[in-house]
Design a protein around this motif. Structure first.
Motif, PDB file in Angstrom:
ATOM      1  N   ILE A  28       9.354  45.835 -41.581  1.00  0.00           N
ATOM      2  CA  ILE A  28       7.950  45.374 -42.992  1.00  0.00           C
ATOM      3  C   ILE A  28       8.209  44.334 -43.513  1.00  0.00           C
ATOM      4  O   ILE A  28       9.495  44.143 -44.258  1.00  0.00           O
ATOM      5  N   HIS A  29       7.310  43.446 -43.402  1.00  0.00           N
ATOM      6  CA  HIS A  29       7.476  41.756 -44.129  1.00  0.00           C
ATOM      7  C   HIS A  29       6.739  42.831 -45.587  1.00  0.00           C
ATOM      8  O   HIS A  29       5.646  42.673 -45.469  1.00  0.00           O
ATOM      9  N   VAL A  30       7.288  41.722 -46.580  1.00  0.00           N
ATOM     10  CA  VAL A  30       6.824  41.772 -48.076  1.00  0.00           C
ATOM     11  C   VAL A  30       7.005  39.838 -48.121  1.00  0.00           C
ATOM     12  O   VAL A  30       7.716  39.490 -47.945  1.00  0.00           O
ATOM     13  N   ASN A  31       5.439  39.320 -48.656  1.00  0.00           N
ATOM     14  CA  ASN A  31       5.687  37.855 -48.465  1.00  0.00           C
ATOM     15  C   ASN A  31       6.616  37.981 -49.968  1.00  0.00           C
ATOM     16  O   ASN A  31       6.298  39.094 -50.966  1.00  0.00           O
ATOM     17  N   ASP A  32       7.238  36.456 -50.633  1.00  0.00           N
ATOM     18  CA  ASP A  32       8.037  36.490 -51.148  1.00  0.00           C
ATOM     19  C   ASP A  32       7.030  36.030 -52.288  1.00  0.00           C
ATOM     20  O   ASP A  32       7.343  35.009 -53.009  1.00  0.00           O
ATOM     21  N   ASP A  33       6.197  36.858 -53.333  1.00  0.00           N
ATOM     22  CA  ASP A  33       5.204  36.883 -54.218  1.00  0.00           C
ATOM     23  C   ASP A  33       4.912  38.002 -55.535  1.00  0.00           C
ATOM     24  O   ASP A  33       5.812  38.920 -55.043  1.00  0.00           O
ATOM     25  N   ASP A  64      10.590  36.725 -47.687  1.00  0.00           N
ATOM     26  CA  ASP A  64      10.145  35.413 -47.353  1.00  0.00           C
ATOM     27  C   ASP A  64       7.938  35.446 -47.108  1.00  0.00           C
ATOM     28  O   ASP A  64       7.599  35.858 -47.053  1.00  0.00           O
ATOM     29  N   ASN A  65       7.983  33.641 -47.073  1.00  0.00           N
ATOM     30  CA  ASN A  65       6.570  33.235 -47.131  1.00  0.00           C
ATOM     31  C   ASN A  65       6.094  33.092 -45.682  1.00  0.00           C
ATOM     32  O   ASN A  65       4.896  32.302 -45.398  1.00  0.00           O
ATOM     33  N   PHE A  66       6.859  33.071 -44.774  1.00  0.00           N
ATOM     34  CA  PHE A  66       6.519  33.314 -42.897  1.00  0.00           C
ATOM     35  C   PHE A  66       5.412  34.917 -42.430  1.00  0.00           C
ATOM     36  O   PHE A  66       6.461  35.049 -41.937  1.00  0.00           O
ATOM     37  N   ASP A  67       4.455  34.190 -42.422  1.00  0.00           N
ATOM     38  CA  ASP A  67       3.388  35.580 -41.994  1.00  0.00           C
ATOM     39  C   ASP A  67       2.984  35.787 -40.210  1.00  0.00           C
ATOM     40  O   ASP A  67       3.849  34.693 -39.562  1.00  0.00           O
ATOM     41  N   ARG A  68       2.717  36.469 -39.741  1.00  0.00           N
ATOM     42  CA  ARG A  68       3.337  37.161 -38.195  1.00  0.00           C
ATOM     43  C   ARG A  68       4.005  36.800 -37.795  1.00  0.00           C
ATOM     44  O   ARG A  68       3.801  36.360 -36.338  1.00  0.00           O
ATOM     45  N   GLN A  69       4.996  36.737 -37.738  1.00  0.00           N
ATOM     46  CA  GLN A  69       6.068  36.562 -36.649  1.00  0.00           C
ATOM     47  C   GLN A  69       7.456  37.933 -36.326  1.00  0.00           C
ATOM     48  O   GLN A  69       7.777  38.011 -36.348  1.00  0.00           O
ATOM     49  N   PHE A  70       5.797  38.033 -35.300  1.00  0.00           N
ATOM     50  CA  PHE A  70       6.212  39.543 -34.812  1.00  0.00           C
ATOM     51  C   PHE A  70       7.326  39.909 -34.085  1.00  0.00           C
ATOM     52  O   PHE A  70       8.129  40.921 -34.120  1.00  0.00           O
ATOM     53  N   ASN A  71       7.568  38.694 -33.659  1.00  0.00           N
ATOM     54  CA  ASN A  71       9.169  39.067 -32.516  1.00  0.00           C
ATOM     55  C   ASN A  71      10.157  39.004 -33.259  1.00  0.00           C
ATOM     56  O   ASN A  71      11.403  39.317 -32.893  1.00  0.00           O
ATOM     57  N   MET A  72      10.078  38.527 -34.066  1.00  0.00           N
ATOM     58  CA  MET A  72      11.658  38.436 -35.245  1.00  0.00           C
ATOM     59  C   MET A  72      11.626  39.802 -35.627  1.00  0.00           C
ATOM     60  O   MET A  72      12.516  40.299 -35.953  1.00  0.00           O
TER      61      MET A  72
END
Length: 260
Positions: A28-33, A64-72
């Protein structure tokens, strides 16, 4: 099960946990904001509301603040998976059949999985009228039921307008097939939902960022590593309709199609 989950799909993940009742590794990606604490609070609530989340789901937060890094994110889910074999699944797909039981009845496929020489495709479908795909409770549970909806032109291969994406599965053959069969016309845009061995298989190329080509590149690398794709004859997934709130995805998909 290795999957990616966005904030607006938390309930779908909870549903998957209760339906699948097996190990799930979810990135799960969460923006660091300022929204971070709110999202993490909702995740805690998700676990409190559904005991199956705690029983089956390992969550891996990428902050982090990097969106759409799906493969990572896919690599994170794969790395932390607890099982010898994983299925790289989009969380929006409903598991209509028990592919685990089907695989146990196919010693040849199980040997291919154990040896790391085979990946198992579970064909994916979607409703032509998106409104028909909103209630998973009425989805077909057997191939016979599914074929009725295909004949009635209610269901078709996933993303039928982009045949390169799933066409190599050869749906016309699948409709009539009673035994597993090998994918013989692979193209580099093919992006099925597959089960494969965790150890010894290639990782997804993390240079792909944004919508389009990322998963196809990952699967193509698996294929180029000498791993054949085999299709289960009686199992399938159906996409659960949801609507994207932003237009970024549509723009990026358009640009990809234009370049192709």
């Amino acid at each position: 099960m290795a999957t990616l989950v966005t904030y607006n799909r938390f309930k779908v993940l909870s549903r998957l946990a209760s339906h699948y009742k097996g190990p799930i590794s979810a990135a799960i990606h969460v923006n660091d904001d300022h929204t971070k604490e709110h999202i993490i609070k909702d995740l805690h609530q998700l676990y409190a509301d559904n005991p199956d989340m705690g029983r089956y789901v390992d969550l891996h937060l990428v902050i982090d603040n990097f969106d759409r890094q799906f493969n990572m994110w896919r690599n994170v889910a794969k790395f932390f998976a607890r099982t010898n074999y994983i299925m790289m699944l989009d969380v929006d797909f409903y598991l209509c059949t028990d592919f685990r039981k089907s695989l146990k009845k196919q010693p040849h496929l199980m040997e291919l999985l154990r040896s790391g020489k085979g990946a198992i495709v579970v064909p994916a479908f979607e409703y032509i009228d998106e409104s028909d795909g909103e209630d998973w409770n009425v989805f077909p549970k057997t191939k016979q039921e599914l074929l009725v909806d295909v004949e009635a032109e209610k269901l078709d291969m996933f993303h039928r307008s982009w045949k390169r994406g799933h066409g190599s599965t050869n749906y016309e053959k699948w409709y009539k097939q009673t035994k597993p069969y090998k994918v013989t016309e692979y193209n580099y845009s093919y992006e099925p939902y597959v089960i494969f061995k965790k150890e010894g298989t290639p990782w997804c190329d993390e240079r792909f960022v944004g919508y389009g080509a990322n998963k196809a590149a990952c699967l193509f690398e698996i294929y180029l590593a000498g791993i054949d794709y085999w299709v289960l004859p009686d199992d399938f997934l159906i996409h659960q309709t949801h609507h994207y709130p932003e237009d970024t995805r549509a723009k990026e998909v358009f640009l990809l199609a234009y370049k192709t």
